[in-house]
Design an enzyme around this catalytic site. Structure first.
Site, PDB file in Angstrom:
ATOM      1  CG  HIS A  52     -14.860 132.728  63.731  1.00  0.00           C
ATOM      2  ND1 HIS A  52     -14.982 131.425  64.165  1.00  0.00           N
ATOM      3  CD2 HIS A  52     -15.161 132.699  62.410  1.00  0.00           C
ATOM      4  CE1 HIS A  52     -15.330 130.648  63.153  1.00  0.00           C
ATOM      5  NE2 HIS A  52     -15.451 131.398  62.082  1.00  0.00           N
TER       6      HIS A  52
ATOM      7  CD  GLU B  55     -15.826 134.006  55.853  1.00  0.00           C
ATOM      8  OE1 GLU B  55     -14.659 133.579  55.687  1.00  0.00           O
ATOM      9  OE2 GLU B  55     -16.618 133.511  56.666  1.00  0.00           O
TER      10      GLU B  55
ATOM     11  CD  GLU C  92     -14.734 129.085  55.258  1.00  0.00           C
ATOM     12  OE1 GLU C  92     -14.408 130.067  55.961  1.00  0.00           O
ATOM     13  OE2 GLU C  92     -15.781 128.439  55.430  1.00  0.00           O
TER      14      GLU C  92
END
Length: 402
Positions: free
Chosen positions: A232, A262, A358
Site C-alpha cells: 500500500h 496487481e 495475491e
C-alpha cells in the site's frame, strides 16, 4: 425569529437509479431483520460506510459528521447531515431524515425519532466510538445493546448474482487500467504520470459503462524500485529506470464496490535473481488459485501456500496474508475479516463468495532480486471450483515492458 428545527425531511428531486434494484435491497434488509430477530433487537443503528451502503445504497462522505441507518421491523431510514441536502435521499433505498447542526447531538435526536427509547438496540461494535456509544445510551436509553457487526459481516460474505455482476465489471475496468499503465511505462517517466494514465482510463470506462452512478475514489498505486516493498505504498515522483522492478495496482470504484488488479513488472529487462523470485511467486499464485474451491478453509489454503514457499526457502519473505474478500470495500472502509487467507481464519469457502489470490514476497534492498513481487486475481467460488474474473496477464512474458 425563524424556528430552527432539530431535523426535517428534504426529499429534493426524484429518486436516482441505485447500484441495485429495489428487490436486492429488500432481500438484504430481510437478512438483517433475521439477524435482529436472532439477537432479540427491536432496532438497529448502523454507522459504518459499508453497512449503510450495503443495506440502503447510500455511501456517505463524513467530513467530521456522523451518519447512520436505522432499521426496525418496518422502517429503513438513513440519517444524514444538512450539508448534503437532498442527495442522501435521492441515493438511498427507503426514507431519509436530515439532521441540523443548530444544536449539538441532533443526529441522535433524529435516530431517536425512528427507534423510540427503551428498546433492545443493535449496533456495530467495530465502528461505533466510545463517545458515540455513550450518546446512544444517553439518548435512546436502550434496555440493552447487542453487537450485530459480526453477523452483518457474515451476511455480506455471500454475494448475490447482482453483486457478482458488478464485481465482474469492476475486474474488467481494473484490466483497462492495467493496459493503460503498461502503455505508459517508459524510462524517465514518473510514477505519478503512469498512475494518472491508469486512473484516467478507468474513470472514463466507469463513466461510459455506468452512466447513472456517482464517481468517486478510483485510484492507482504504481510503485517502482524500493517503493515496491509495501503493498500500500503511495505513489511518488520517482522516475523509472531501466531494470526497475514495478508494482502495478489498479483500483476502480463502482458505487462503493472496489476491485483490484496487481501485477509485478520490470522496465526493459529483468536480472536473473529477480526472475527467479518472480517466477516462484507466479508459481505460488497459480498454486493458490487452484486451492480456492468450496469446502476448503481459509487456513488450509494459507498453510498449503506457506509450505510451497518454505520448500523453496522463500517463506521468510512473505509479509501478509494471501487474499481477502471483495464487496463493499475501500482503502478507508469495509473489511470482511472472516474471509481472509490467513492462518487464524477457519471460514470454509462456499459458492457465492468472492476472494482474491495475491501472494507477495519482499526482498530487502541490497539483496539479489530486491523488491516487492505481487500478483493479484479475483476469483468467484463456484459449485465445483472457482472462476477467475481477472483478465490481465501475469508473469515475465507479458510484463517486461518499456
Amino acid at each position: 425569529m425563524t424556528a430552527r428545527p432539530e431535523m426535517y425531511r428534504f426529499h429534493n428531486g426524484e429518486k436516482a437509479k441505485l447500484p441495485f434494484a429495489e428487490i436486492e435491497y429488500e432481500a438484504r434488509l430481510k437478512g438483517l431483520r433475521q439477524i435482529m430477530d436472532d439477537a432479540g433487537a427491536q432496532a438497529v443503528v448502523l454507522t459504518s460506510m459499508h453497512n449503510i451502503a450495503y443495506y440502503s445504497g447510500f455511501l456517505y462522505c463524513a467530513f467530521g459528521r456522523p451518519y447512520g441507518l436505522v432499521v426496525t421491523d418496518s422502517d429503513c431510514v438513513t440519517i444524514s447531515a444538512g450539508i448534503d441536502a437532498g442527495q442522501p435521499w435521492r441515493r438511498c433505498h427507503g426514507d431519509n431524515i436530515t439532521y441540523t447542526d443548530w444544536q449539538r447531538d441532533n443526529f441522535w435526536r433524529a435516530i431517536l425519532s425512528v427507534t423510540g427509547d427503551n428498546k433492545v438496540v443493535g449496533y456495530e461494535g467495530d465502528h461505533l466510538t466510545l463517545q458515540q456509544r455513550d450518546k446512544l445510551e444517553d439518548f435512546l436509553k436502550p434496555l440493552t445493546m447487542v453487537d450485530v457487526a459480526p453477523a452483518t459481516m457474515r451476511q455480506r460474505l455471500w454475494k448475490s448474482p447482482a453483486e457478482i455482476a458488478l464485481i465482474r465489471e469492476g475486474a474488467r475496468v481494473a484490466d483497462v487500467g492495467g493496459y493503460a499503465i503498461r502503455e505508459a511505462v517508459k524510462v524517465g517517466v514518473r510514477e505519478i504520470d503512469v498512475a494518472m494514465a491508469g486512473r484516467d482510463a478507468m474513470e472514463l470506462e466507469i463513466a461510459k459503462s455506468f452512466p447513472d452512478a456517482e464517481y468517486r475514489d478510483t485510484w492507482v498505486w504504481f510503485q517502482s524500485g524500493l517503493n515496491t516493498d509495501g503493498a500500500h505504498n503511495p505513489v511518488t515522483a520517482r522516475m523509472l529506470e531501466r531494470g526497475d522492478i514495478l508494482s502495478l495496482n489498479t483500483f476502480p470504484m463502482i458505487s462503493g464496490y472496489y476491485t483490484a488488479l496487481e501485477r509485478t513488472m520490470f522496465v526493459g529487462e529483468v536480472d536473473e535473481a529477480s526472475l527467479r523470485i518472480w517466477e516462484a511467486n507466479v508459481a505460488a499464485h497459480e498454486y493458490g488459485m487452484s486451492l480456492l474451491k468450496p469446502g476448503t478453509s481459509c487456513a488450509e489454503v494459507t498453510h498449503a501456500i506457506n509450505a510451497f514457499f518454505e520448500e523453496r526457502d522463500l517463506l521468510q519473505y512473505r509479509t501478509f496474508g494471501y487474499g481477502h474478500s471483495f464487496g463493499l470495500l475501500s482503502h478507508y472502509y469495509g473489511r470482511e475479516a472472516g474471509l481472509e487467507l490467513r492462518e487464524d481464519i477457519d471460514t470454509i469457502l462456499q459458492p457465492g463468495m468472492v476472494i482474491s489470490m495475491e501472494p507477495m514476497l519482499t526482498i530487502a534492498q541490497g539483496q539479489p532480486g530486491a523488491g516487492g513481487y505481487r500478483e493479484h486475481d479475483i476469483l468467484v467460488i463456484t459449485e465445483d471450483g472457482n472462476e477467475n474474473i481477472t483478465g490481465y496477464p501475469y508473469g515475465p512474458e507479458f510484463n517486461v515492458v518499456g
